[in-house]
Design a protein around this motif. Sequence first.
Motif, PDB file in Angstrom:
ATOM      1  N   ILE A 220      37.486  -6.661  12.859  1.00 30.74           N
ATOM      2  CA  ILE A 220      37.234  -5.268  12.511  1.00 30.74           C
ATOM      3  C   ILE A 220      36.407  -5.296  11.233  1.00 30.74           C
ATOM      4  N   LEU A 221      35.212  -4.714  11.284  1.00 33.34           N
ATOM      5  CA  LEU A 221      34.240  -4.915  10.210  1.00 33.34           C
ATOM      6  C   LEU A 221      33.888  -3.619   9.467  1.00 33.34           C
ATOM      7  N   THR A 222      33.563  -3.795   8.191  1.00 35.39           N
ATOM      8  CA  THR A 222      33.003  -2.707   7.403  1.00 35.39           C
ATOM      9  C   THR A 222      31.521  -2.585   7.750  1.00 35.39           C
ATOM     10  N   ASP A 223      30.843  -1.562   7.172  1.00 35.48           N
ATOM     11  CA  ASP A 223      29.412  -1.448   7.425  1.00 35.48           C
ATOM     12  C   ASP A 223      28.612  -2.550   6.739  1.00 35.48           C
ATOM     13  N   GLN A 224      29.281  -3.307   5.809  1.00 30.62           N
ATOM     14  CA  GLN A 224      28.649  -4.486   5.210  1.00 30.62           C
ATOM     15  C   GLN A 224      28.958  -5.759   5.994  1.00 30.62           C
ATOM     16  N   LYS A 225      29.637  -5.609   7.146  1.00 34.02           N
ATOM     17  CA  LYS A 225      29.967  -6.716   8.051  1.00 34.02           C
ATOM     18  C   LYS A 225      30.955  -7.709   7.447  1.00 34.02           C
ATOM     19  N   ALA A 257      35.424  -3.189  17.976  1.00 32.73           N
ATOM     20  CA  ALA A 257      34.223  -2.419  17.653  1.00 32.73           C
ATOM     21  C   ALA A 257      34.541  -0.927  17.528  1.00 32.73           C
ATOM     22  N   THR A 258      35.427  -0.432  18.376  1.00 33.26           N
ATOM     23  CA  THR A 258      35.816   0.981  18.319  1.00 33.26           C
ATOM     24  C   THR A 258      36.508   1.302  16.999  1.00 33.26           C
ATOM     25  N   THR A 264      34.092   3.321   9.772  1.00 29.69           N
ATOM     26  CA  THR A 264      32.807   3.620   9.142  1.00 29.69           C
ATOM     27  C   THR A 264      32.510   5.117   9.169  1.00 29.69           C
ATOM     28  N   ARG A 265      32.813   5.742  10.289  1.00 31.55           N
ATOM     29  CA  ARG A 265      32.552   7.175  10.439  1.00 31.55           C
ATOM     30  C   ARG A 265      33.412   8.024   9.516  1.00 31.55           C
ATOM     31  N   ASN A 266      34.628   7.549   9.232  1.00 28.93           N
ATOM     32  CA  ASN A 266      35.562   8.330   8.432  1.00 28.93           C
ATOM     33  C   ASN A 266      35.530   7.991   6.944  1.00 28.93           C
ATOM     34  N   GLN A 267      34.584   7.161   6.525  1.00 32.70           N
ATOM     35  CA  GLN A 267      34.463   6.839   5.118  1.00 32.70           C
ATOM     36  C   GLN A 267      34.068   8.077   4.310  1.00 32.70           C
ATOM     37  N   PRO A 268      34.638   8.256   3.111  1.00 34.77           N
ATOM     38  CA  PRO A 268      34.227   9.404   2.289  1.00 34.77           C
ATOM     39  C   PRO A 268      32.785   9.271   1.838  1.00 34.77           C
ATOM     40  N   ALA A 269      32.129  10.378   1.728  1.00 35.52           N
ATOM     41  CA  ALA A 269      30.699  10.367   1.337  1.00 35.52           C
ATOM     42  C   ALA A 269      30.549   9.928  -0.096  1.00 35.52           C
TER      43      ALA A 269
END
Length: 269
Positions: A220-225, A257-258, A264-269
């Motif tokens: 399970i990965l962050t957007d930084q992989k 991946a899900t 990633t989608r739910n990360q705070p802006a």
Amino acid sequence: MRDVDSSESAHEVGSVAESASSLAKMLQILRLFSETEPVWSTAAIIEAMETSRSTGYFYIKTLHDAGLLNAVRNGHYTLGPGIIEMDLQLRLTDPLLLASQGVLEDLVDKIGHSAVLLTAFRDSILCIGECRAPNSPANRFSRGQRRPMFQGAGSKVILAHLPHHRLKAIYARQSEEIENAGLGSTWSVFRKTLGEIKKDGFLLTKGEFNPGVYGVAAPILTDQKTALGSVAVAWDELERRDIDVQRATLAVKQAAATISERLTRNQPA
């Protein structure tokens, strides 16, 4: 004036360090309790912690007042109800658990065997979530249990995706364990081995914990992989001849991946 300020600053730093050390030692008391030793006496706690009686009594009272220890009879303690309350908060708020809701269940439906959600904890792997398949053995890896960082598919895929600086620190502390696990006798070999796992995006193992038992996991990965955890399943080749390894691997990768995409989608802006 500068000398006075310097002296006061050094004193403050020393006081903070001393307080932190005392707090760390007090919290170590909680580590004494286990399935085989669930009840500890005051005297046994003080002896195990190698502290003075006054300090030991202070530690125990502080933990008891916080609900982290519970008095079951005169001078004897178990872990306290405050831990249960905190566990509920984790179940309700942990981003990794929330992102996995429904995913593990779908994975079990697809491959017919139990699935677990893992994360790194110190130099080990901790199970934080699970979905049991019907008739699953009771002794399967469960929430709250730990396993070695260097053994098992679920552990190794997390390890392969940790940041470089963290891997360097792990290798410096545990090079012998890494070599014994067959992950490399040098830092360069260790990095190459992990690089191959990282390139594949999953890991399939057999017999690392029990003979004939397959394990497959994906990170399970962050957007930084970098890895936040992994999804893993296992099955016995003799009990589950109907398992298609490629199908199971694809399902595990899709589940991981899900969860990664949800996080990633739910990360705070």
